[in-house]
Design a protein around this motif. Structure first.
Motif, PDB file in Angstrom:
ATOM      1  N   GLN A   1       0.822  -1.201   0.000  1.00 24.15           N
ATOM      2  CA  GLN A   1       0.000   0.000   0.000  1.00 24.15           C
ATOM      3  C   GLN A   1       0.860   1.256   0.000  1.00 24.15           C
ATOM      4  OE1 GLN A   1      -3.399   0.906   0.310  1.00 24.15           O
ATOM      5  NE2 GLN A   1      -4.111  -1.142  -0.192  1.00 24.15           N
TER       6      GLN A   1
ATOM      7  N   ASN B   1     -14.740  -0.417   1.973  1.00 23.85           N
ATOM      8  CA  ASN B   1     -14.879   0.461   0.820  1.00 23.85           C
ATOM      9  C   ASN B   1     -13.575   0.770   0.091  1.00 23.85           C
ATOM     10  OD1 ASN B   1     -17.646   0.629   1.416  1.00 23.85           O
ATOM     11  ND2 ASN B   1     -17.281   2.271   2.878  1.00 23.85           N
ATOM     12  N   SER B   2     -13.742   1.193  -1.134  1.00 23.40           N
ATOM     13  CA  SER B   2     -12.632   1.588  -1.988  1.00 23.40           C
ATOM     14  C   SER B   2     -12.557   3.112  -1.976  1.00 23.40           C
ATOM     15  CB  SER B   2     -12.882   1.079  -3.416  1.00 23.40           C
ATOM     16  OG  SER B   2     -11.854   1.470  -4.293  1.00 23.40           O
TER      17      SER B   2
ATOM     18  N   ARG C   1      -6.418   5.413   1.136  1.00 21.63           N
ATOM     19  CA  ARG C   1      -6.560   4.061   0.573  1.00 21.63           C
ATOM     20  C   ARG C   1      -6.100   2.964   1.519  1.00 21.63           C
ATOM     21  NH1 ARG C   1      -5.669   5.971  -5.173  1.00 21.63           N
ATOM     22  NH2 ARG C   1      -7.808   6.562  -5.686  1.00 21.63           N
TER      23      ARG C   1
ATOM     24  N   TYR D   1     -18.835  -5.447  -0.238  1.00 20.43           N
ATOM     25  CA  TYR D   1     -17.954  -4.727  -1.169  1.00 20.43           C
ATOM     26  C   TYR D   1     -16.530  -4.854  -0.634  1.00 20.43           C
ATOM     27  CZ  TYR D   1     -17.113  -1.120  -4.783  1.00 20.43           C
ATOM     28  OH  TYR D   1     -16.726  -0.447  -5.925  1.00 20.43           O
ATOM     29  N   ASP D   2     -15.551  -4.850  -1.531  1.00 17.93           N
ATOM     30  CA  ASP D   2     -14.160  -5.003  -1.123  1.00 17.93           C
ATOM     31  C   ASP D   2     -13.330  -3.831  -1.625  1.00 17.93           C
ATOM     32  OD1 ASP D   2     -11.221  -6.269  -1.674  1.00 17.93           O
ATOM     33  OD2 ASP D   2     -12.191  -7.254   0.018  1.00 17.93           O
ATOM     34  N   TYR D   3     -12.402  -3.414  -0.807  1.00 21.21           N
ATOM     35  CA  TYR D   3     -11.626  -2.217  -1.136  1.00 21.21           C
ATOM     36  C   TYR D   3     -10.726  -2.389  -2.347  1.00 21.21           C
ATOM     37  CZ  TYR D   3      -7.338  -4.094   1.066  1.00 21.21           C
ATOM     38  OH  TYR D   3      -6.225  -4.834   1.390  1.00 21.21           O
ATOM     39  N   THR D   4     -10.536  -3.618  -2.812  1.00 24.10           N
ATOM     40  CA  THR D   4      -9.719  -3.842  -4.002  1.00 24.10           C
ATOM     41  C   THR D   4     -10.473  -3.553  -5.296  1.00 24.10           C
ATOM     42  OG1 THR D   4     -10.354  -6.182  -3.987  1.00 24.10           O
ATOM     43  CG2 THR D   4      -8.325  -5.588  -2.832  1.00 24.10           C
TER      44      THR D   4
ATOM     45  N   PRO E   1     -11.909  -1.315  -8.082  1.00 20.38           N
ATOM     46  CA  PRO E   1     -11.352  -0.014  -8.471  1.00 20.38           C
ATOM     47  C   PRO E   1     -12.322   1.160  -8.428  1.00 20.38           C
ATOM     48  CG  PRO E   1     -11.712  -1.392 -10.411  1.00 20.38           C
ATOM     49  CD  PRO E   1     -11.964  -2.267  -9.222  1.00 20.38           C
TER      50      PRO E   1
ATOM     51  N   SER F   1     -14.658   3.806  -6.670  1.00 23.20           N
ATOM     52  CA  SER F   1     -14.659   4.366  -5.310  1.00 23.20           C
ATOM     53  C   SER F   1     -16.044   4.356  -4.682  1.00 23.20           C
ATOM     54  CB  SER F   1     -14.101   5.789  -5.323  1.00 23.20           C
ATOM     55  OG  SER F   1     -14.908   6.651  -6.091  1.00 23.20           O
TER      56      SER F   1
ATOM     57  N   GLU G   1     -17.581   5.305  -0.533  1.00 20.05           N
ATOM     58  CA  GLU G   1     -17.212   5.713   0.822  1.00 20.05           C
ATOM     59  C   GLU G   1     -18.443   5.747   1.722  1.00 20.05           C
ATOM     60  OE1 GLU G   1     -14.626   9.083   1.036  1.00 20.05           O
ATOM     61  OE2 GLU G   1     -13.168   8.196  -0.357  1.00 20.05           O
TER      62      GLU G   1
ATOM     63  N   ALA H   1     -19.721   1.884  -8.573  1.00 20.41           N
ATOM     64  CA  ALA H   1     -19.658   1.243  -7.261  1.00 20.41           C
ATOM     65  C   ALA H   1     -21.052   1.033  -6.693  1.00 20.41           C
ATOM     66  CB  ALA H   1     -18.829   2.103  -6.302  1.00 20.41           C
TER      67      ALA H   1
END
Length: 412
Positions: A98, A179-180, A187, A212-215, A217, A219, A221, A245
């Motif tokens: 990261q 979240n992404s 991030r 949902y997964d932060y990976t 792409p 966004s 929030e 998203a």
């Protein structure tokens, strides 16, 4: 907590049910890494006074405890899961990834340094960052990157926005969206939540779906995500939450939350002053919402329902109030204008997050005491207002809702 550990702690089916458990992060050393040169990069407009900030945050946490909520700190739970050596090893690799530590020599040196820290020290590095002066790496070969970036004081940047716990993850039903984040500065935050979700028994991931997964792409929030009822969720389409998203999340929620009937997408202008939906609009009672009056003629509303073959049907709506009445199946909706409806007062207090209220029970909200006009109009509309000081907390541009990630509420 025994029963909750067995079935999973997470359960959010409204914005206003009595708050039972909440995730917070107490501001720490990461705020002392803010300098004027990097304020904009780290999403701050000013440098807060950390000592006073922590006093104000403790007051906030104590108010929640006094009203019956269990307060859990992300730094404590993360330290617990990092006791496991294999988890710690994977966490360090992800932290270095990261932080974009690509030099093989530097990567290995920082890995060795961090692996030998205590879990608590490693948590502090992951949040407050790592200064070059704190690590003696003189015995290694220097890379080209080392020479080019010699004047930059940090190996790992701080994440000073973490005390706004609402954004990196949000509980919806008995599951969680990790979240992404829209900006580079934030991030890393959902990665910390993901490690807790996957490894801490309190979350019981086998009983708590990942929506949902932060990976991913696109966004998304948490400040844009409002659970209005078991049947209705509202999501802001904003500067920081993309329509792509929202559609991905909607498909997952419709698949996993059987009682969910529809999702209201509210498009707001993509500007910093209206950062998230909860910056301008929050639910305070069964049929009452506080709203920044400068936004009412600037929103677009869409209703998402289940379509064929796991698809989504999108229906444009003409009016927010009418949509809320229809979706929530209530005869009327009261919009309480922040600032008492006065344009100048509303704009001033909205900058200090007057609309970013945290409901801790139906008709009971936590707000900043400095927003006097907005608090008074809430009281005139039958809302109990619990005030906290926020002169330093507000410098990061967020209010009580932003600072909290509800984990469990009583069902209405």
């Amino acid at each position: 907590m025994g029963d909750e550990t067995q079935r999973g702690l997470l359960n959010i089916t409204s914005e206003i049910g009595k708050l039972k458990a909440v995730f917070l992060h107490k501001p720490g050393k990461e705020l002392e890494r803010l300098t004027p040169d990097y304020l904009r990069q780290l999403l701050f407009d000013d440098i807060p006074w950390l000592k006073q900030m922590r006093i104000e945050h403790d007051e906030f946490a104590n108010v929640l405890r006094e009203r019956g909520a269990q307060v859990l700190y992300v730094e404590d739970l993360l330290a617990e899961v990092l006791q496991d050596k294999e988890v710690r090893k994977n966490f360090i690799y992800d932290l270095l990834k990261q932080s974009k530590i690509d030099s093989l020599e530097l990567h290995q040196a920082l890995y060795d340094y961090m692996y030998n820290r205590t879990p608590e020290e490693l948590v502090e590095i992951s949040i407050a960052g790592l200064q070059k002066k704190d690590v003696n790496l003189e015995d290694r070969e220097y890379s080209l990157t080392d020479y080019i970036d010699a004047d930059y004081p940090l190996y790992i940047n701080p994440i000073p926005n973490l005390y706004f716990m609402r954004d990196p993850a949000a509980v919806m039903g008995n599951g969680i969206s990790i979240n992404s984040m829209h900006t580079d500065a934030r991030r890393r935050e959902p990665m910390l939540i993901k490690y807790i979700y996957e490894n801490h028994p309190l979350f019981n991931k086998d009983q708590s779906p990942l929506w949902y997964d932060y990976t991913i792409p696109h966004s998304l929030e948490g400040g844009d995500m409002l659970v209005l009822s078991k049947e209705v969720v509202a999501i802001g389409c904003s500067e920081r939450t993309s329509p792509q998203a929202i559609e991905i999340l909607a498909r997952n929620l419709f698949s996993g939350m059987k009682e969910l009937r529809e999702i209201i997408a509210v498009r707001i202008p993509p500007i910093r002053a209206f950062m998230h939906l909860d910056t301008v609009f929050t639910m305070v009672d069964y049929d009452k919402f506080t709203i920044y009056p400068g936004i009412q003629d600037k929103v677009e509303v869409y209703r998402l329902t289940r379509g064929k073959n796991n698809g989504i049907t999108v229906t444009p709506e003409t009016d927010l109030v009418d949509t809320l009445k229809k979706s929530l199946r209530i005869p009327s909706v009261k919009l309480i204008e922040s600032g008492g409806g006065d344009a100048i007062t509303a704009a001033r207090e909205q900058w200090n997050d007057s609309t970013n209220t945290l409901a801790i029970a139906p008709g009971v909200v936590v707000t900043y005491s400095r927003n006097e006009a907005s608090n008074e109009v809430l009281r005139k509309n039958g809302i109990e207002v619990v005030e906290i000081d926020g002169s330093e907390l507000v410098r990061g541009r967020g209010g009580p809702r932003c600072m909290s990630m509800p984990l469990c509420r009583e069902e209405l």
